[in-house]
Motif scaffolding. Structure first.
Motif, mmCIF file in Angstrom:
data_model
loop_
_atom_site.group_PDB
_atom_site.id
_atom_site.type_symbol
_atom_site.label_atom_id
_atom_site.label_comp_id
_atom_site.label_asym_id
_atom_site.label_seq_id
_atom_site.Cartn_x
_atom_site.Cartn_y
_atom_site.Cartn_z
ATOM 1 N N ASP A 69 0.844 -1.202 0.000
ATOM 2 C CA ASP A 69 0.000 0.000 0.000
ATOM 3 C C ASP A 69 0.875 1.246 0.000
ATOM 4 N N GLN A 70 0.246 2.371 -0.248
ATOM 5 C CA GLN A 70 0.941 3.652 -0.077
ATOM 6 C C GLN A 70 0.401 4.314 1.178
ATOM 7 N N LEU A 71 1.288 4.670 2.097
ATOM 8 C CA LEU A 71 0.910 5.307 3.355
ATOM 9 C C LEU A 71 1.213 6.792 3.253
ATOM 10 N N VAL A 72 0.166 7.600 3.373
ATOM 11 C CA VAL A 72 0.279 9.042 3.194
ATOM 12 C C VAL A 72 0.098 9.725 4.551
ATOM 13 N N THR A 73 1.127 10.394 5.019
ATOM 14 C CA THR A 73 1.071 11.130 6.284
ATOM 15 C C THR A 73 0.977 12.619 5.979
ATOM 16 N N VAL A 74 -0.059 13.253 6.475
ATOM 17 C CA VAL A 74 -0.257 14.668 6.164
ATOM 18 C C VAL A 74 0.522 15.545 7.141
ATOM 19 N N LYS A 75 0.954 16.677 6.626
ATOM 20 C CA LYS A 75 1.685 17.659 7.434
ATOM 21 C C LYS A 75 1.092 19.031 7.142
ATOM 22 N N ILE A 76 0.574 19.692 8.182
ATOM 23 C CA ILE A 76 -0.031 21.014 8.008
ATOM 24 C C ILE A 76 1.079 22.043 7.817
ATOM 25 N N VAL A 77 0.989 22.784 6.730
ATOM 26 C CA VAL A 77 1.981 23.811 6.405
ATOM 27 C C VAL A 77 1.292 25.176 6.401
ATOM 28 N N LEU A 78 1.785 26.093 7.223
ATOM 29 C CA LEU A 78 1.201 27.441 7.286
ATOM 30 C C LEU A 78 1.650 28.264 6.093
ATOM 31 N N PRO A 79 0.886 29.319 5.764
ATOM 32 C CA PRO A 79 1.316 30.194 4.673
ATOM 33 C C PRO A 79 2.605 30.931 5.027
ATOM 34 N N ASN A 80 3.316 31.333 3.987
ATOM 35 C CA ASN A 80 4.573 32.056 4.235
ATOM 36 C C ASN A 80 4.326 33.391 4.932
ATOM 37 N N ASP A 81 3.263 34.058 4.574
ATOM 38 C CA ASP A 81 2.931 35.361 5.171
ATOM 39 C C ASP A 81 1.621 35.254 5.959
ATOM 40 N N ILE A 82 1.718 35.566 7.232
ATOM 41 C CA ILE A 82 0.517 35.583 8.075
ATOM 42 C C ILE A 82 -0.023 37.015 8.051
ATOM 43 N N ASP A 83 -1.100 37.204 7.303
ATOM 44 C CA ASP A 83 -1.629 38.581 7.191
ATOM 45 C C ASP A 83 -2.433 38.955 8.430
ATOM 46 N N GLU A 84 -2.857 40.248 8.478
ATOM 47 C CA GLU A 84 -3.517 40.785 9.661
ATOM 48 C C GLU A 84 -4.871 40.135 9.905
ATOM 49 N N SER A 85 -5.580 39.816 8.840
ATOM 50 C CA SER A 85 -6.908 39.228 9.029
ATOM 51 C C SER A 85 -6.811 37.839 9.670
ATOM 52 N N LEU A 86 -5.801 37.062 9.246
ATOM 53 C CA LEU A 86 -5.616 35.734 9.829
ATOM 54 C C LEU A 86 -5.171 35.840 11.283
ATOM 55 N N SER A 87 -4.282 36.779 11.542
ATOM 56 C CA SER A 87 -3.806 36.969 12.917
ATOM 57 C C SER A 87 -4.958 37.399 13.826
ATOM 58 N N TYR A 88 -5.785 38.332 13.343
ATOM 59 C CA TYR A 88 -6.916 38.820 14.150
ATOM 60 C C TYR A 88 -7.904 37.693 14.403
ATOM 61 N N PHE A 89 -8.182 36.894 13.366
ATOM 62 C CA PHE A 89 -9.143 35.805 13.520
ATOM 63 C C PHE A 89 -8.691 34.823 14.595
ATOM 64 N N PHE A 90 -7.427 34.422 14.542
ATOM 65 C CA PHE A 90 -6.968 33.432 15.523
ATOM 66 C C PHE A 90 -6.804 34.035 16.914
ATOM 67 N N SER A 91 -6.541 35.327 16.959
ATOM 68 C CA SER A 91 -6.456 35.970 18.267
ATOM 69 C C SER A 91 -7.814 35.945 18.951
ATOM 70 N N GLU A 92 -8.861 36.287 18.186
ATOM 71 C CA GLU A 92 -10.214 36.239 18.731
ATOM 72 C C GLU A 92 -10.635 34.799 19.037
ATOM 73 N N TRP A 93 -10.281 33.901 18.123
ATOM 74 C CA TRP A 93 -10.687 32.496 18.308
ATOM 75 C C TRP A 93 -10.029 31.898 19.535
ATOM 76 N N ARG A 94 -8.752 32.230 19.768
ATOM 77 C CA ARG A 94 -8.043 31.663 20.916
ATOM 78 C C ARG A 94 -8.647 32.117 22.235
ATOM 79 N N GLN A 95 -9.117 33.369 22.287
ATOM 80 C CA GLN A 95 -9.702 33.870 23.535
ATOM 81 C C GLN A 95 -10.989 33.131 23.879
ATOM 82 N N LYS A 96 -11.714 32.695 22.859
ATOM 83 C CA LYS A 96 -12.997 32.047 23.089
ATOM 84 C C LYS A 96 -12.913 30.517 23.079
#
Length: 304
Positions: free
Chosen positions: A269-296
């Protein structure tokens, strides 16, 4: 001083015909050139053993040798007359013309357990008998996918010649392929040796092999991990679709059935292991979203 024929075979002067035959077989097995390729000392011993047996296994020659009438080479020590058969003839010619018992048993019996029962056939070369040609060894590098899928390859020999061969699918690193009859020629019409090709598999940039399974690490985006989706996955036989479930963590392994290495014992068989890769640039909208999400929705990932 010439060597004593009995000492060469390691038997006493009172040895029976069977004891001489047994001693010769044992020594011939151990010293035959096919068993000791390139060993000149063994080849010389085999030559002496064969010559000694030629005389001692022949009752008439043995009597002449014991009486001092012929030497260890079978040559006469003095002129004598033999009245065996019709008419008289010179001793040396009589000695050489007598029918020997050496040919009364099959030489293949001697080597049946060494050469798979084929033996040397009784014909003689420079060492005493026809000999199979020597095997020749070569090395061949193949790509990872050529080893998995098989390939047609050409090996260039040191003398400029070439060998065309088929690399079977599923071949492993270090495996030796045998090309029948592509070694050196045998003597007196005996079989040629074989060409032995050792396979060296080059590493692949993405795949690696474990047994018959193929291992692949697949990068996915953060949104694919969170929201799920369908992604394309490369395999040795082409790209396929893989469904990523919603909320997939990095390190999760998926199994693609039958997409591994195919061998005689089955297909891996072929065994596929996934690896989450973040974008090279973390823009302000993504940072704001996760900041709000982390608080809640902050959570414990299980770190120790």
């Amino acid at each position: 001083m010439a060597e004593d024929l009995y000492e060469i075979l390691g038997v006493s002067r009172r040895a029976t015909d069977e004891e001489i035959r047994s001693a010769f077989r044992k020594l011939a097995k151990a010293n035959h050139p096919d068993v000791n390729p390139g060993n000149t000392a063994a080849a010389e011993r085999f030559k002496k053993i064969t010559a000694a047996n030629d005389i001692l296994s022949d009752p008439q020659k043995r009597r002449q040798y014991d009486a001092g009438e012929i030497d260890a080479k079978g040559d006469p020590r003095r002129t004598y007359w033999s009245h065996a058969g019709a008419g008289a003839r010179r001793g040396p010619q009589a000695a050489r013309g007598a029918a020997g018992t050496f040919e009364d048993f099959s030489f293949s019996d001697i080597f049946s357990d060494v050469f798979g029962g084929s033996g040397g056939g009784g014909r003689r070369d420079g060492y005493g008998f026809a000999a199979r040609g020597q095997d020749l060894r070569y090395s061949l590098e193949v790509d990872f996918l050529e080893a998995v899928l098989g390939a047609k390859k050409r090996v260039t020999l040191p003398d400029g010649g070439v060998l065309d061969l088929t690399v079977p699918e599923g071949v492993t690193d270090g495996q030796v392929l045998r090309l029948k009859g592509k070694g050196t020629l045998g003597t007196f019409g005996s079989d040629a040796g074989d060409a032995l090709i050792e396979i060296k598999v080059r590493p692949h940039a993405e795949y690696r092999r474990e047994g018959d399974d193929i291992i692949l690490e697949l990068p996915i985006t953060i949104d694919e991990a969170v929201l799920g989706g369908r992604v394309e996955v490369p395999t040795p036989t082409g790209r396929v679709q893989l469904t990523i479930p919603k909320g997939t963590s990095s390190g999760k392994t998926f199994r693609l059935k039958g997409k591994g290495v195919r061998t005689k014992s089955g297909t891996g068989d072929q065994l596929v292991t996934v690896k989450i890769v973040l974008p090279n640039d973390i823009d302000e909208s993504l940072s704001y979203f996760f900041s709000e999400w982390r608080q809640k929705h902050g959570y414990d990932p299980g770190r120790k």
